[in-house]
Design a protein around this motif. Structure first.
Motif, PDB file in Angstrom:
ATOM      1  N   ARG A  76       0.830  -1.205   0.000  1.00 22.85           N
ATOM      2  CA  ARG A  76       0.000   0.000   0.000  1.00 22.85           C
ATOM      3  C   ARG A  76       0.863   1.254   0.000  1.00 22.85           C
ATOM      4  NH1 ARG A  76      -4.252  -2.636   4.292  1.00 22.85           N
ATOM      5  NH2 ARG A  76      -5.694  -3.509   2.752  1.00 22.85           N
ATOM      6  N   SER A  77       1.978   1.202   0.725  1.00 23.32           N
ATOM      7  CA  SER A  77       2.902   2.343   0.710  1.00 23.32           C
ATOM      8  C   SER A  77       3.477   2.553  -0.684  1.00 23.32           C
ATOM      9  CB  SER A  77       4.042   2.111   1.709  1.00 23.32           C
ATOM     10  OG  SER A  77       3.556   2.089   3.028  1.00 23.32           O
ATOM     11  N   ALA A  78       3.595   1.465  -1.439  1.00 21.21           N
ATOM     12  CA  ALA A  78       4.092   1.547  -2.812  1.00 21.21           C
ATOM     13  C   ALA A  78       2.979   1.872  -3.804  1.00 21.21           C
ATOM     14  CB  ALA A  78       4.767   0.235  -3.197  1.00 21.21           C
ATOM     15  N   GLU A  79       1.770   2.128  -3.288  1.00 19.14           N
ATOM     16  CA  GLU A  79       0.597   2.487  -4.091  1.00 19.14           C
ATOM     17  C   GLU A  79       0.139   1.356  -5.015  1.00 19.14           C
ATOM     18  OE1 GLU A  79       1.329   6.248  -5.964  1.00 19.14           O
ATOM     19  OE2 GLU A  79       1.326   7.326  -4.050  1.00 19.14           O
ATOM     20  N   VAL A  80       0.352   0.114  -4.545  1.00 21.49           N
ATOM     21  CA  VAL A  80      -0.199  -1.044  -5.243  1.00 21.49           C
ATOM     22  C   VAL A  80      -1.634  -1.242  -4.755  1.00 21.49           C
ATOM     23  CG1 VAL A  80      -0.023  -3.547  -5.565  1.00 21.49           C
ATOM     24  CG2 VAL A  80       2.051  -2.140  -5.488  1.00 21.49           C
ATOM     25  N   ALA A  81      -2.545  -1.521  -5.651  1.00 24.94           N
ATOM     26  CA  ALA A  81      -3.925  -1.821  -5.261  1.00 24.94           C
ATOM     27  C   ALA A  81      -3.924  -3.125  -4.483  1.00 24.94           C
ATOM     28  CB  ALA A  81      -4.810  -1.921  -6.492  1.00 24.94           C
ATOM     29  N   THR A  82      -4.049  -3.017  -3.172  1.00 27.99           N
ATOM     30  CA  THR A  82      -3.837  -4.162  -2.285  1.00 27.99           C
ATOM     31  C   THR A  82      -5.080  -4.460  -1.455  1.00 27.99           C
ATOM     32  OG1 THR A  82      -1.497  -3.563  -2.097  1.00 27.99           O
ATOM     33  CG2 THR A  82      -2.364  -5.102  -0.456  1.00 27.99           C
ATOM     34  N   THR A  83      -5.454  -5.735  -1.449  1.00 29.00           N
ATOM     35  CA  THR A  83      -6.527  -6.215  -0.576  1.00 29.00           C
ATOM     36  C   THR A  83      -5.902  -7.180   0.422  1.00 29.00           C
ATOM     37  OG1 THR A  83      -8.161  -6.009  -2.343  1.00 29.00           O
ATOM     38  CG2 THR A  83      -8.741  -7.406  -0.468  1.00 29.00           C
ATOM     39  N   TYR A  84      -6.219  -6.980   1.682  1.00 27.24           N
ATOM     40  CA  TYR A  84      -5.641  -7.806   2.744  1.00 27.24           C
ATOM     41  C   TYR A  84      -6.766  -8.513   3.489  1.00 27.24           C
ATOM     42  CZ  TYR A  84      -3.402  -8.933   7.224  1.00 27.24           C
ATOM     43  OH  TYR A  84      -2.956  -9.586   8.350  1.00 27.24           O
ATOM     44  N   LEU A  85      -6.649  -9.831   3.603  1.00 32.03           N
ATOM     45  CA  LEU A  85      -7.656 -10.640   4.286  1.00 32.03           C
ATOM     46  C   LEU A  85      -6.975 -11.473   5.369  1.00 32.03           C
ATOM     47  CD1 LEU A  85     -10.525 -11.808   4.530  1.00 32.03           C
ATOM     48  CD2 LEU A  85      -9.915 -13.444   2.723  1.00 32.03           C
ATOM     49  N   HIS A  86      -7.306 -11.183   6.625  1.00 30.05           N
ATOM     50  CA  HIS A  86      -6.778 -11.941   7.760  1.00 30.05           C
ATOM     51  C   HIS A  86      -7.893 -12.859   8.253  1.00 30.05           C
ATOM     52  CE1 HIS A  86      -4.165 -12.805  11.127  1.00 30.05           C
ATOM     53  NE2 HIS A  86      -5.100 -12.476  11.985  1.00 30.05           N
ATOM     54  N   VAL A  87      -7.667 -14.177   8.181  1.00 25.10           N
ATOM     55  CA  VAL A  87      -8.713 -15.159   8.429  1.00 25.10           C
ATOM     56  C   VAL A  87      -8.603 -15.698   9.852  1.00 25.10           C
ATOM     57  CG1 VAL A  87      -9.851 -17.239   7.598  1.00 25.10           C
ATOM     58  CG2 VAL A  87      -8.622 -15.767   5.982  1.00 25.10           C
ATOM     59  N   GLU A  88      -9.660 -15.556  10.619  1.00 28.18           N
ATOM     60  CA  GLU A  88      -9.679 -16.007  12.011  1.00 28.18           C
ATOM     61  C   GLU A  88      -9.963 -17.509  12.114  1.00 28.18           C
ATOM     62  OE1 GLU A  88      -8.975 -14.713  14.831  1.00 28.18           O
ATOM     63  OE2 GLU A  88      -8.606 -12.645  14.208  1.00 28.18           O
ATOM     64  N   GLY A  89      -9.484 -18.114  13.196  1.00 28.30           N
ATOM     65  CA  GLY A  89      -9.812 -19.496  13.508  1.00 28.30           C
ATOM     66  C   GLY A  89      -9.111 -20.539  12.670  1.00 28.30           C
TER      67      GLY A  89
END
Length: 320
Positions: free
Chosen positions: A277-290
């Motif tokens: 994101r700092s590099a301005e890349v279109a980034t989606t982040y998914l942190h999966v619980e359990g």
């Protein structure tokens, strides 16, 4: 994302906890050596029951950096021109194959309606760094050139991988920046290894490094030292993507980073997403619980596994 945000909220799903128990009853990879570990991993993953059906599976040969590589092509049941996903399996750069990650490929096919090609790249210690990244780059370039002939949409080419394979997918995408490789529609990184220089450090290793939920610090050190025995290589962006300059990372395609709550690599992925994101890349982040490391390939998947594949499919479709 603050490191405190990585603290697990939901308990590890019982299905995955049983898998950890079974794994801990087997010899640890560092105790038996790479040859035996390769055989053991193939045996552990050999579970043909309940494999998701796909329209067609066929053997394929793709270009590697120093010769042909075996691959496996999975076709979706669709009349439309599907996207192409080039997939790199996990296994610490030492163990694994397209056979051990058969479920992963099939689930991507069915969730995303994609044509998937899973690659048997060269493994350490016989082929240490940079053999893996070089093979990954060559395979992606070869398949991109053949996409239409294979029956896929040449304008929708994705690279993907889990764990070590995610790191190789990132390396392949980096090698194609600045017009030196195929134009990629996106990059999918399931719990990637992003910094070889910090193995054993950080909140995720502090919480899970003992191996109580699966992958351990000792495993990671063993994998790293077989794959990249020269510490000078650990700062190479193909080995540790977090060491890349922002300008270099900024050439990456839209990227989806997925991490597991119970995983020594959770912080690796979170830090990568933040840096992209700092590099301005279109980034989606998914942190999966359990869930823990390897959850996307669980034979009897908890609901979070299948919902993660649905999220991948939705993300791919959102890119057009």
């Amino acid at each position: 994302m603050a490191n405190s945000d990585l603290a697990a909220v939901e308990p590890l799903h019982p299905i995955l906890a049983e898998g950890v128990k079974a794994r801990r009853a087997r010899p640890a990879f560092p105790d038996i050596g790479p040859e035996a570990a390769k055989r053991l991993f193939e045996e552990m993953q050999a579970n043909p029951e309940g494999l998701p059906a796909v329209a067609e599976v066929e053997a394929l040969t793709v270009a590697g950096a120093e010769g042909a590589l075996e691959a496996r092509l999975y076709r979706p049941d669709t009349q439309a021109l599907p996207p192409l996903v080039v997939y790199f399996h996990g296994g610490g750069f030492v163990v694994g194959s397209f056979a051990t990650h058969d479920r992963n490929a099939r689930r991507i096919v069915n969730a995303a309606g994609a044509l998937v090609v899973s690659i048997n790249y060269r493994l350490a210690p016989e082929h240490p760094f940079p053999a893996g990244p070089l093979d990954a780059s060559a395979a992606v370039a070869d398949l991109a050139a053949r996409a239409e002939a294979l029956g896929a949409d040449p304008a929708r080419i994705f690279v993907a991988g889990d764990s070590a394979g995610a790191t190789l997918a990132i390396a392949a995408a980096l090698s194609g920046r600045d017009g030196r490789g195929p134009v990629l529609a996106g990059l999918i990184a399931f719990y990637p290894v992003t910094d070889m220089t910090t193995i054993g450090a950080g909140v995720s290793y502090e919480a899970f490094g003992d191996g109580s939920v699966g992958l351990s610090e000792a495993d990671m050190i063993w994998f790293r030292d077989l794959y990249a025995p020269d510490p000078a290589d650990w700062n190479d962006p193909r080995c540790s993507p977090l060491t890349a300059e922002l300008a270099e990372l900024g050439e990456l395609p839209p990227t989806l980073v997925i991490t597991a709550a119970y995983d020594v690599l959770a912080e690796d992925g979170a830090l990568l997403a933040a840096r992209l994101r700092s590099a301005e890349v279109a980034t989606t982040y998914l942190h999966v619980e359990g869930v823990n490391h390897g959850f996307i390939g669980a034979p009897n998947p908890p609901p979070a596994t299948l919902s993660t594949y649905e999220a991948v499919a939705d993300w791919m479709k959102s890119l057009g």
